[in-house]
Design an enzyme around this catalytic site. Structure first.
Site, PDB file in Angstrom:
ATOM      1  N   ASN A   1       1.693  58.373  42.281  1.00 31.83           N
ATOM      2  CA  ASN A   1       2.630  57.472  42.958  1.00 31.83           C
ATOM      3  C   ASN A   1       2.899  57.859  44.423  1.00 31.83           C
ATOM      4  O   ASN A   1       3.466  57.074  45.180  1.00 31.83           O
ATOM      5  CB  ASN A   1       3.959  57.371  42.188  1.00 31.83           C
ATOM      6  CG  ASN A   1       3.858  56.539  40.910  1.00 31.83           C
ATOM      7  OD1 ASN A   1       4.531  56.801  39.917  1.00 31.83           O
ATOM      8  ND2 ASN A   1       3.007  55.507  40.921  1.00 31.83           N
ATOM      9  N   TRP A   2       2.427  59.053  44.848  1.00 31.02           N
ATOM     10  CA  TRP A   2       2.546  59.415  46.267  1.00 31.02           C
ATOM     11  C   TRP A   2       1.706  58.498  47.143  1.00 31.02           C
ATOM     12  O   TRP A   2       1.883  58.460  48.357  1.00 31.02           O
ATOM     13  CB  TRP A   2       2.089  60.870  46.493  1.00 31.02           C
ATOM     14  CG  TRP A   2       2.914  61.888  45.774  1.00 31.02           C
ATOM     15  CD1 TRP A   2       2.537  62.590  44.669  1.00 31.02           C
ATOM     16  CD2 TRP A   2       4.238  62.323  46.094  1.00 31.02           C
ATOM     17  NE1 TRP A   2       3.554  63.437  44.280  1.00 31.02           N
ATOM     18  CE2 TRP A   2       4.613  63.297  45.138  1.00 31.02           C
ATOM     19  CE3 TRP A   2       5.166  61.993  47.094  1.00 31.02           C
ATOM     20  CZ2 TRP A   2       5.853  63.931  45.143  1.00 31.02           C
ATOM     21  CZ3 TRP A   2       6.401  62.627  47.104  1.00 31.02           C
ATOM     22  CH2 TRP A   2       6.729  63.583  46.143  1.00 31.02           C
TER      23      TRP A   2
ATOM     24  N   ASP B   1       7.490  50.709  33.452  1.00 28.09           N
ATOM     25  CA  ASP B   1       6.661  49.982  34.430  1.00 28.09           C
ATOM     26  C   ASP B   1       7.139  48.533  34.616  1.00 28.09           C
ATOM     27  O   ASP B   1       7.714  47.946  33.707  1.00 28.09           O
ATOM     28  CB  ASP B   1       5.203  50.003  33.950  1.00 28.09           C
ATOM     29  CG  ASP B   1       4.218  49.710  35.070  1.00 28.09           C
ATOM     30  OD1 ASP B   1       4.630  49.743  36.249  1.00 28.09           O
ATOM     31  OD2 ASP B   1       3.040  49.452  34.766  1.00 28.09           O
TER      32      ASP B   1
ATOM     33  N   SER C   1      -2.286  55.737  32.268  1.00 27.76           N
ATOM     34  CA  SER C   1      -1.926  56.138  33.638  1.00 27.76           C
ATOM     35  C   SER C   1      -1.541  57.621  33.750  1.00 27.76           C
ATOM     36  O   SER C   1      -0.533  57.972  34.371  1.00 27.76           O
ATOM     37  CB  SER C   1      -0.797  55.247  34.185  1.00 27.76           C
ATOM     38  OG  SER C   1      -1.191  53.897  34.202  1.00 27.76           O
TER      39      SER C   1
ATOM     40  N   SER D   1       4.650  59.408  39.025  1.00 23.34           N
ATOM     41  CA  SER D   1       3.401  60.081  38.654  1.00 23.34           C
ATOM     42  C   SER D   1       2.829  60.833  39.854  1.00 23.34           C
ATOM     43  O   SER D   1       3.224  60.607  41.004  1.00 23.34           O
ATOM     44  CB  SER D   1       2.383  59.040  38.161  1.00 23.34           C
ATOM     45  OG  SER D   1       1.860  58.322  39.267  1.00 23.34           O
TER      46      SER D   1
HETATM   47  C1  IPE Z   1       2.838  54.564  35.834  1.00 23.12           C
HETATM   48  O1  IPE Z   1       3.007  53.341  36.445  1.00 23.12           O
HETATM   49  C2  IPE Z   1       3.765  55.569  36.418  1.00 23.12           C
HETATM   50  C3  IPE Z   1       5.188  55.354  36.190  1.00 23.12           C
HETATM   51  C4  IPE Z   1       5.726  54.404  35.485  1.00 23.12           C
HETATM   52  C5  IPE Z   1       6.037  56.309  36.788  1.00 23.12           C
HETATM   53  P1  IPE Z   1       2.084  52.869  37.661  1.00 23.12           P
HETATM   54  O2  IPE Z   1       2.574  51.526  38.038  1.00 23.12           O
HETATM   55  O3  IPE Z   1       2.059  53.916  38.709  1.00 23.12           O
HETATM   56  O4  IPE Z   1       0.658  52.828  36.967  1.00 23.12           O
HETATM   57  P2  IPE Z   1      -0.653  52.003  37.341  1.00 23.12           P
HETATM   58  O5  IPE Z   1      -0.972  52.293  38.783  1.00 23.12           O
HETATM   59  O6  IPE Z   1      -0.347  50.555  37.122  1.00 23.12           O
HETATM   60  O7  IPE Z   1      -1.688  52.499  36.382  1.00 23.12           O
HETATM   61  C1  IPE Z   2       7.418  51.492  37.755  1.00 18.95           C
HETATM   62  O1  IPE Z   2       7.425  50.242  38.324  1.00 18.95           O
HETATM   63  C2  IPE Z   2       8.177  52.510  38.554  1.00 18.95           C
HETATM   64  C3  IPE Z   2       7.350  53.528  39.199  1.00 18.95           C
HETATM   65  C4  IPE Z   2       6.062  53.672  39.103  1.00 18.95           C
HETATM   66  C5  IPE Z   2       8.050  54.449  40.042  1.00 18.95           C
HETATM   67  P1  IPE Z   2       6.341  49.846  39.398  1.00 18.95           P
HETATM   68  O2  IPE Z   2       6.875  50.176  40.749  1.00 18.95           O
HETATM   69  O3  IPE Z   2       5.024  50.433  39.095  1.00 18.95           O
HETATM   70  O4  IPE Z   2       6.318  48.283  39.206  1.00 18.95           O
HETATM   71  P2  IPE Z   2       5.036  47.329  39.273  1.00 18.95           P
HETATM   72  O5  IPE Z   2       4.040  47.877  38.301  1.00 18.95           O
HETATM   73  O6  IPE Z   2       4.550  47.367  40.680  1.00 18.95           O
HETATM   74  O7  IPE Z   2       5.556  46.006  38.867  1.00 18.95           O
HETATM   75 MG    MG Z   3       3.458  49.799  37.983  1.00 16.10          MG
END
Ligand code: IPE
Ligand code: IPE
Ligand code: MG
Length: 251
Positions: free
Chosen positions: A79-80, A31, A207, A76
């Site tokens: 993430n969609w 993350d 998450s 995740s």
């Molecule tokens: C969790 O990170 C999913 C991945 C790292 C793939 P997110 O950035 O999606 O999680 P939340 O929304 O902060 O909980």
């Molecule tokens: C994690 O980084 C990668 C994925 C969830 C695909 P983020 O994209 O969630 O990065 P932040 O949390 O917005 O900084």
């Molecule tokens: Mg994130």
């Protein structure tokens, strides 16, 4: 000056790992890519690209340390919700990663595996993943589980559905499902539960990651954003893990 705000996790660089107590299974919530890019006034996709560089380093380090399983949360089921351009660029990056890194991963004996419902990913992602998995299945290095369109809740529901679909009407009436039965239908069937779950970026939540498997995992958090995460940070997490007492409910 006394720095009372300094995190203990990151304060001590002088430690020695116990090579007889390396976690078998490390899981990482990768993350902070977006915030890393934002800090540099770059588009979020640059953060994701930089995150891929970290993956390369961490896999090598895991192989060196003798970690057997490395599960990386890459996308995740939630993430969609992100803007289509970001989702598309993440999917593109995945295909690019598998194509570009395949030879080196294979040379390093890495087993490329995935967990999650990949049937919802673009077709070219699916083909690259299946190809990479087939070609590396007999390797002997670290098993890299890429968690893609992965959600802990949906994994458990899928496992129940798959378990029940094998049973006849009469069997269904009398069934009493055990943990062992369900585990056989999880994406991680046959793998040990993660010993440690690492989450960089300052967030302290799960998450929807490995909800079943994390029952007795040790958690390790750090403020470092994933693109800045180094081999040394991984070692620190392992060192911390080695100095904890895991009781599994005992005394
Ligand atoms: C969790 O990170 C999913 C991945 C790292 C793939 P997110 O950035 O999606 O999680 P939340 O929304 O902060 O909980
Ligand atoms: C994690 O980084 C990668 C994925 C969830 C695909 P983020 O994209 O969630 O990065 P932040 O949390 O917005 O900084
Ligand atoms: Mg994130």
């Amino acid at each position: 000056m006394l720095n009372i705000f300094k995190k203990t996790n990151n304060s001590n660089d002088n430690f020695e790992l116990d090579y007889n107590n390396i976690p078998k299974h490390i899981a990482i919530i990768m993350d902070g890519n977006g915030r890393w890019a934002k800090k540099k006034n770059l588009p979020r996709t640059f953060g994701h690209k930089a995150g891929v560089e970290t993956i390369r380093k961490i896999i090598k380090e895991c192989n060196k340390l003798g970690v057997k399983y490395l599960t990386l949360y890459a996308f995740s089921t939630e993430n969609w919700k992100r803007p289509a351009e970001e989702v598309n660029s993440l999917m593109g990056l995945l295909v690019e990663y598998l194509k570009k890194e395949f030879d080196e991963l294979n040379r390093n004996d890495v087993v490329i595996n995935y967990i999650g419902d990949i049937s919802k990913l673009p077709h070219n992602c699916q083909t690259e993943l299946v190809k990479a998995k087939e070609k590396t299945i007999n390797n002997n290095g670290v098993v890299m589980n890429l968690a893609l369109n992965y959600g802990g809740r949906s994994e458990i529901i899928n496992a129940f559905n798959s378990l029940l679909s094998n049973l006849s009407g009469e069997e269904l009436k009398n069934i009493s499902i055990t943990e062992e039965m369900l585990e056989k239908h999880l994406y991680t069937a046959g793998m040990p539960d993660p010993d440690i779950i690492i989450r960089p970026s300052g967030e302290q939540r799960i998450s929807n990651f490995l909800l079943w498997q994390c029952a007795y995992s040790e958690f390790w958090y750090s403020d470092i954003l994933w693109p800045d995460f180094t081999e040394k940070d991984l070692q620190k997490a392992i060192y911390d893990y080695q100095n904890r007492e895991r009781r599994f409910g005992g005394i």
